[in-house]
Design a protein around this motif. Sequence first.
Motif, short mmCIF file in Angstrom:
data_model
loop_
_atom_site.label_atom_id
_atom_site.label_comp_id
_atom_site.label_asym_id
_atom_site.label_seq_id
_atom_site.Cartn_x
_atom_site.Cartn_y
_atom_site.Cartn_z
N GLU A 83 -17.38 -8.09 -4.81
CA GLU A 83 -18.39 -8.34 -3.78
C GLU A 83 -17.74 -8.66 -2.44
N GLN A 84 -16.64 -9.39 -2.46
CA GLN A 84 -15.93 -9.70 -1.21
C GLN A 84 -15.34 -8.43 -0.59
N VAL A 85 -14.85 -7.54 -1.43
CA VAL A 85 -14.32 -6.28 -0.92
C VAL A 85 -15.43 -5.42 -0.34
N ASP A 86 -16.58 -5.39 -1.00
CA ASP A 86 -17.74 -4.66 -0.47
C ASP A 86 -18.01 -5.09 0.97
N GLU A 87 -17.96 -6.39 1.19
CA GLU A 87 -18.30 -6.94 2.50
C GLU A 87 -17.19 -6.73 3.52
N ALA A 88 -15.95 -6.90 3.09
CA ALA A 88 -14.83 -6.88 4.04
C ALA A 88 -14.31 -5.48 4.35
N LEU A 89 -14.30 -4.59 3.35
CA LEU A 89 -13.68 -3.28 3.52
C LEU A 89 -14.64 -2.11 3.29
N GLY A 90 -15.67 -2.34 2.49
CA GLY A 90 -16.58 -1.26 2.14
C GLY A 90 -16.48 -0.91 0.67
N ALA A 91 -17.19 0.11 0.26
CA ALA A 91 -17.25 0.49 -1.15
C ALA A 91 -15.89 0.94 -1.67
N VAL A 92 -15.50 0.40 -2.80
CA VAL A 92 -14.21 0.74 -3.40
C VAL A 92 -14.22 2.20 -3.86
N THR A 93 -13.14 2.91 -3.57
CA THR A 93 -12.99 4.30 -4.03
C THR A 93 -11.82 4.46 -4.98
N ALA A 94 -11.00 3.42 -5.12
CA ALA A 94 -9.83 3.48 -6.00
C ALA A 94 -9.50 2.09 -6.52
N LEU A 95 -9.04 2.04 -7.76
CA LEU A 95 -8.66 0.78 -8.40
C LEU A 95 -7.35 0.98 -9.13
N VAL A 96 -6.43 0.03 -8.95
CA VAL A 96 -5.21 -0.01 -9.75
C VAL A 96 -5.22 -1.30 -10.54
N ASN A 97 -5.38 -1.18 -11.85
CA ASN A 97 -5.37 -2.34 -12.74
C ASN A 97 -3.91 -2.67 -13.06
N ASN A 98 -3.33 -3.51 -12.21
CA ASN A 98 -1.91 -3.82 -12.32
C ASN A 98 -1.64 -5.23 -12.82
#
Length: 259
Positions: A83-98
């Motif tokens: 939710e914080q990323v939605d607000e700060a950067l926009g909709a996520v298009t990539a995820l790295v589960n590291n």
Amino acid sequence: MEKMSIMEEGSLKKVLIITGGSRGIGAATARLAAQSGYAVCISYLRNKAAASAVVDEILKAGGEAIALAADVSVEAEVVRLFEQVDEALGAVTALVNNAGVLEEHMRVEQMDAGRLSRVLSTNVIGSFLCAREAVRRMSSANGGAGGAIVNVSSAAARLGSPNEYVDYAASKGAIDTFTLGLAQEVAAEGIRVNAVRPGVIYTDIHASGGEPDRVDRVKGAVPMQRGGTAEEVANAILWLLSDEASYSTGALLDVAGGR
């Protein structure tokens, strides 16, 4: 913080979340991703200073990045992270589960339930929860524009890590199976899901196992006769995220020097 808008062709902003991005493979991936045009969110558990240092490096180079604290084994914190990323950067298009944890070398007969819970909660449950939130945003079935997920597994999933950390190896075996299943589940919804399986890589995770110099001890068993670098793994991750890997999903890519 002043942000620079980074756009892909077709005006879709590339937004990447990297869990455990303050060090090692995660930090190397964050730097390379920013150079490749991603707005990057680094999540970290405790080391705010290290995460902030990576963010500062990216910002100084003209990229866009933020760092957010989150324990990926806690569902509420994962939800809040996205939710914080939605607000700060926009909709996520990539995820790295590291994000991943490794505990002191020992045999299975010495392990207690607390240790097993810590390793599996972060390494397995955390990856499931983050992927869930990413799919909810990326899936065309939910109105999303698609995206890519890369899970960081380990060559340990193939080798078992006897007398060291069978629990860690088992958690990465679960990640391999998770990758295969999720990839098929969301393939028709515009989401690709792949994994990298690093071998012995020069990062400080080995100190968590009680042997900071482990790579130098075991590199003789690697056909290439050396340990790998975090940057070499990051290159593989960025390729799997990119359009160059557009027909690859459910792949388990070994970055292990032939081991």
